[in-house]
Write a protein that holds these residues in place. Structure first.
Motif, mmCIF file in Angstrom:
data_model
loop_
_atom_site.group_PDB
_atom_site.id
_atom_site.type_symbol
_atom_site.label_atom_id
_atom_site.label_comp_id
_atom_site.label_asym_id
_atom_site.label_seq_id
_atom_site.Cartn_x
_atom_site.Cartn_y
_atom_site.Cartn_z
ATOM 1 N N ILE A 13 0.854 -1.185 0.000
ATOM 2 C CA ILE A 13 0.000 0.000 0.000
ATOM 3 C C ILE A 13 0.893 1.239 0.000
ATOM 4 O O ILE A 13 1.826 1.344 0.799
ATOM 5 C CB ILE A 13 -0.923 0.030 1.233
ATOM 6 C CG1 ILE A 13 -1.920 -1.126 1.181
ATOM 7 C CG2 ILE A 13 -1.674 1.370 1.327
ATOM 8 C CD1 ILE A 13 -2.711 -1.311 2.462
ATOM 9 N N CYS A 14 0.614 2.169 -0.901
ATOM 10 C CA CYS A 14 1.301 3.466 -0.932
ATOM 11 C C CYS A 14 0.306 4.517 -0.458
ATOM 12 O O CYS A 14 -0.731 4.723 -1.085
ATOM 13 C CB CYS A 14 1.768 3.806 -2.343
ATOM 14 S SG CYS A 14 3.050 2.702 -2.972
ATOM 15 N N ALA A 15 0.623 5.177 0.659
ATOM 16 C CA ALA A 15 -0.304 6.140 1.251
ATOM 17 C C ALA A 15 0.404 7.467 1.503
ATOM 18 O O ALA A 15 1.564 7.502 1.909
ATOM 19 C CB ALA A 15 -0.875 5.598 2.562
ATOM 20 N N GLY A 16 -0.321 8.562 1.263
ATOM 21 C CA GLY A 16 0.227 9.892 1.494
ATOM 22 C C GLY A 16 -0.667 10.922 0.854
ATOM 23 O O GLY A 16 -1.678 10.580 0.222
ATOM 24 N N LEU A 22 5.577 7.772 -5.520
ATOM 25 C CA LEU A 22 5.924 6.599 -4.720
ATOM 26 C C LEU A 22 5.426 5.326 -5.386
ATOM 27 O O LEU A 22 6.154 4.329 -5.483
ATOM 28 C CB LEU A 22 5.337 6.734 -3.318
ATOM 29 C CG LEU A 22 5.417 5.510 -2.403
ATOM 30 C CD1 LEU A 22 6.861 5.049 -2.223
ATOM 31 C CD2 LEU A 22 4.775 5.812 -1.048
ATOM 32 N N ALA A 23 4.181 5.342 -5.851
ATOM 33 C CA ALA A 23 3.623 4.152 -6.505
ATOM 34 C C ALA A 23 4.412 3.787 -7.753
ATOM 35 O O ALA A 23 4.692 2.600 -8.003
ATOM 36 C CB ALA A 23 2.156 4.391 -6.852
ATOM 37 N N PHE A 24 4.800 4.791 -8.549
ATOM 38 C CA PHE A 24 5.563 4.508 -9.766
ATOM 39 C C PHE A 24 6.956 3.987 -9.420
ATOM 40 O O PHE A 24 7.515 3.152 -10.149
ATOM 41 C CB PHE A 24 5.650 5.753 -10.643
ATOM 42 C CG PHE A 24 4.387 6.020 -11.437
ATOM 43 C CD1 PHE A 24 3.184 5.415 -11.097
ATOM 44 C CD2 PHE A 24 4.397 6.874 -12.521
ATOM 45 C CE1 PHE A 24 2.014 5.652 -11.818
ATOM 46 C CE2 PHE A 24 3.242 7.118 -13.264
ATOM 47 C CZ PHE A 24 2.055 6.506 -12.915
ATOM 48 N N SER A 25 7.543 4.466 -8.312
ATOM 49 C CA SER A 25 8.818 3.916 -7.851
ATOM 50 C C SER A 25 8.654 2.451 -7.468
ATOM 51 O O SER A 25 9.517 1.619 -7.752
ATOM 52 C CB SER A 25 9.346 4.713 -6.646
ATOM 53 O OG SER A 25 9.784 6.001 -7.018
ATOM 54 N N CYS A 26 7.530 2.133 -6.823
ATOM 55 C CA CYS A 26 7.258 0.743 -6.455
ATOM 56 C C CYS A 26 7.076 -0.131 -7.693
ATOM 57 O O CYS A 26 7.557 -1.273 -7.745
ATOM 58 C CB CYS A 26 6.013 0.669 -5.568
ATOM 59 S SG CYS A 26 6.270 1.260 -3.873
ATOM 60 N N LEU A 27 6.386 0.386 -8.704
ATOM 61 C CA LEU A 27 6.215 -0.365 -9.944
ATOM 62 C C LEU A 27 7.565 -0.656 -10.592
ATOM 63 O O LEU A 27 7.808 -1.773 -11.079
ATOM 64 C CB LEU A 27 5.325 0.407 -10.919
ATOM 65 C CG LEU A 27 3.833 0.478 -10.589
ATOM 66 C CD1 LEU A 27 3.135 1.462 -11.523
ATOM 67 C CD2 LEU A 27 3.177 -0.898 -10.684
ATOM 68 N N ARG A 28 8.462 0.331 -10.578
ATOM 69 C CA ARG A 28 9.789 0.118 -11.159
ATOM 70 C C ARG A 28 10.568 -0.943 -10.388
ATOM 71 O O ARG A 28 11.455 -1.593 -10.943
ATOM 72 C CB ARG A 28 10.564 1.439 -11.202
ATOM 73 C CG ARG A 28 10.074 2.421 -12.258
ATOM 74 C CD ARG A 28 11.021 3.596 -12.434
ATOM 75 N NE ARG A 28 10.980 4.508 -11.307
ATOM 76 C CZ ARG A 28 10.147 5.539 -11.193
ATOM 77 N NH1 ARG A 28 9.256 5.772 -12.156
ATOM 78 N NH2 ARG A 28 10.194 6.334 -10.147
ATOM 79 N N ARG A 32 3.482 -4.327 -6.782
ATOM 80 C CA ARG A 32 2.149 -4.014 -7.301
ATOM 81 C C ARG A 32 1.400 -3.222 -6.231
ATOM 82 O O ARG A 32 0.688 -3.795 -5.396
ATOM 83 C CB ARG A 32 1.410 -5.299 -7.657
ATOM 84 C CG ARG A 32 2.005 -6.040 -8.851
ATOM 85 C CD ARG A 32 1.373 -7.382 -9.054
ATOM 86 N NE ARG A 32 1.504 -8.213 -7.847
ATOM 87 C CZ ARG A 32 1.382 -9.532 -7.842
ATOM 88 N NH1 ARG A 32 1.118 -10.180 -8.949
ATOM 89 N NH2 ARG A 32 1.491 -10.218 -6.720
ATOM 90 N N PRO A 33 1.542 -1.909 -6.253
ATOM 91 C CA PRO A 33 0.943 -1.101 -5.193
ATOM 92 C C PRO A 33 -0.548 -0.824 -5.395
ATOM 93 O O PRO A 33 -1.031 -0.750 -6.526
ATOM 94 C CB PRO A 33 1.741 0.203 -5.271
ATOM 95 C CG PRO A 33 2.159 0.300 -6.708
ATOM 96 C CD PRO A 33 2.409 -1.120 -7.147
#
Length: 377
Positions: A13-16, A22-28, A32-33
């Motif tokens: 979970i990406c929250a803020g 942040l989500a796109f950094s996680c995808l890279r 799977r956020p």
């Protein structure tokens, strides 16, 4: 456009306040956020499942919103660190991949930050508690103790309240930010990943005052400034028990850096360091938080990059989505849906670009801002 997967297939979970970068950094990083923020813009919804929270119920509704989602690990971005009591409640159900509530309580205290940096021989501006009479003097700023993005910073002489605020002497120079990883290496508690120039209150972006509106990077530091910035990160990581990604803001003066604020979480400059160094920040963030591991060295720089946020100077809407310029390495992000109403002072969209140096990046961003304004009404 459909998302690449559904909520049941998410693994973090990406929250803020804004979760897109942040989500796109996680995808890279191959994650799977699922996201939880104030915007859930069109480019984010095209890539990730998520929930948009109304600003009137932020951040309280995060708890009830996340209760409807799987009990996945959480990585938080800007805004959530100002609510350690909320993070403490989230810890009861979720793994927090970052700094926990107890760490945030210490990290939010500007007087604790100032004391530990000064004890290390580093320069910090004089600070005082609000309401002690300094507000009548020139050269002082009134700042929220729990703030972010430069919002609600004002001249102390114009401040209408001292509640939840402190005073900091203004420092003249170039605003900058350094990004670090904190872990538990035998030889060091932190690693300086890179520094960026901050864009603050830029009129060509519709910003005012001390509003943060982007970064240009990497910022080259001379040997002594680099030593001091690295020592600043090492000091706060050790004294405040930080974990994972964090940022340290400073003003670069003729006499070296003066340290201003700590951001104990994923920062807005992270995607610039990732972009200009081809660095996987989230993979290393996970290793630092879970295993205490740090990379052996800072990433090498491959290019200069810039990021700028366009703000609404009047109530408006975006009539069409701007086109990216793949040949020049320029793109747009945080895109509202056409026809969506945007309030004065709110962010409209983000522009990203590559360039030969910081000056060229800034020049391209200024042109992109002008082009984007032609799509506003």
């Amino acid at each position: 456009m459909a998302t690449l997967y559904n909520t049941e297939e998410a693994d973090v979970i990406c929250a803020g306040a804004s979760a897109r970068s942040l989500a796109f950094s996680c995808l890279r990083a191959g994650l799977r956020p699922v996201t939880c923020d104030l915007f859930y813009d069109s480019d984010l919804s095209a890539r990730c499942p998520g929930v948009k929270i109304a600003s009137s119920s932020w951040p309280e509704d995060i708890l009830s919103t996340l209760e409807r989602l799987p009990a996945l690990p959480i990585i938080y971005s800007g805004g959530l660190e100002n609510h350690p009591e909320l993070v403490r409640r989230l810890q009861d159900r979720h793994e927090i991949i970052g700094n926990n509530a107890e760490v945030l309580e210490r990290a939010l205290d500007p007087f604790t930050l100032s004391r530990c940096l000064e004890a290390a021989g580093l320069r910090v501006p004089e600070i005082r508690r609000a309401g002690d009479g300094s507000s009548c003097e020139s050269g002082w700023l009134s700042k929220p103790i729990r703030g972010g993005g430069g919002i609600a910073i004002e001249s102390a002489s114009k401040a209408k309240t001292s509640q939840g605020r402190y005073l900091q002497r203004f420092v003249d120079g170039a605003p900058a930010s350094a990004l670090f990883l904190a872990g538990e290496n035998d030889s060091a508690r932190s690693l300086l990943l890179g520094a960026t120039e901050q864009l603050i209150g830029e009129s060509w972006l519709g910003a005012t005052g001390f509003t943060w509106c982007g970064n240009l990077g990497p910022l080259e530091l001379d040997d002594e400034a680099h030593r001091q910035v690295a020592l600043g990160g090492e000091t706060v990581a050790r004294e405040l028990s930080l974990r994972g990604l964090f940022g340290l803001d400073f003003v670069l003066t003729d006499d070296g850096p003066v340290f201003i604020e700590l951001n104990p979480r994923y920062t807005g400059s992270t995607e610039i360091i990732e972009r200009c160094c081809e660095f996987d920040a989230i993979r290393h963030h996970l290793a630092a938080c879970r295993d205490g591991e740090l990379p052996p060295a800072a990433p090498d720089v491959s290019k200069s990059c810039g990021k700028a946020i366009l703000f609404a100077e009047a109530p408006l809407e975006l009539t069409a989505l701007p086109d990216s310029e793949e040949e020049s390495g320029s793109s747009f992000a945080d895109l509202p849906r056409p026809g969506e109403k945007i309030e004065i002072g709110s962010p409209v969209l983000t522009m990203l670009t590559d360039g030969e140096d910081l000056a060229k990046c800034r020049s391209v961003l200024e042109r992109l801002a002008k082009d984007a304004r032609s799509l506003l009404r």
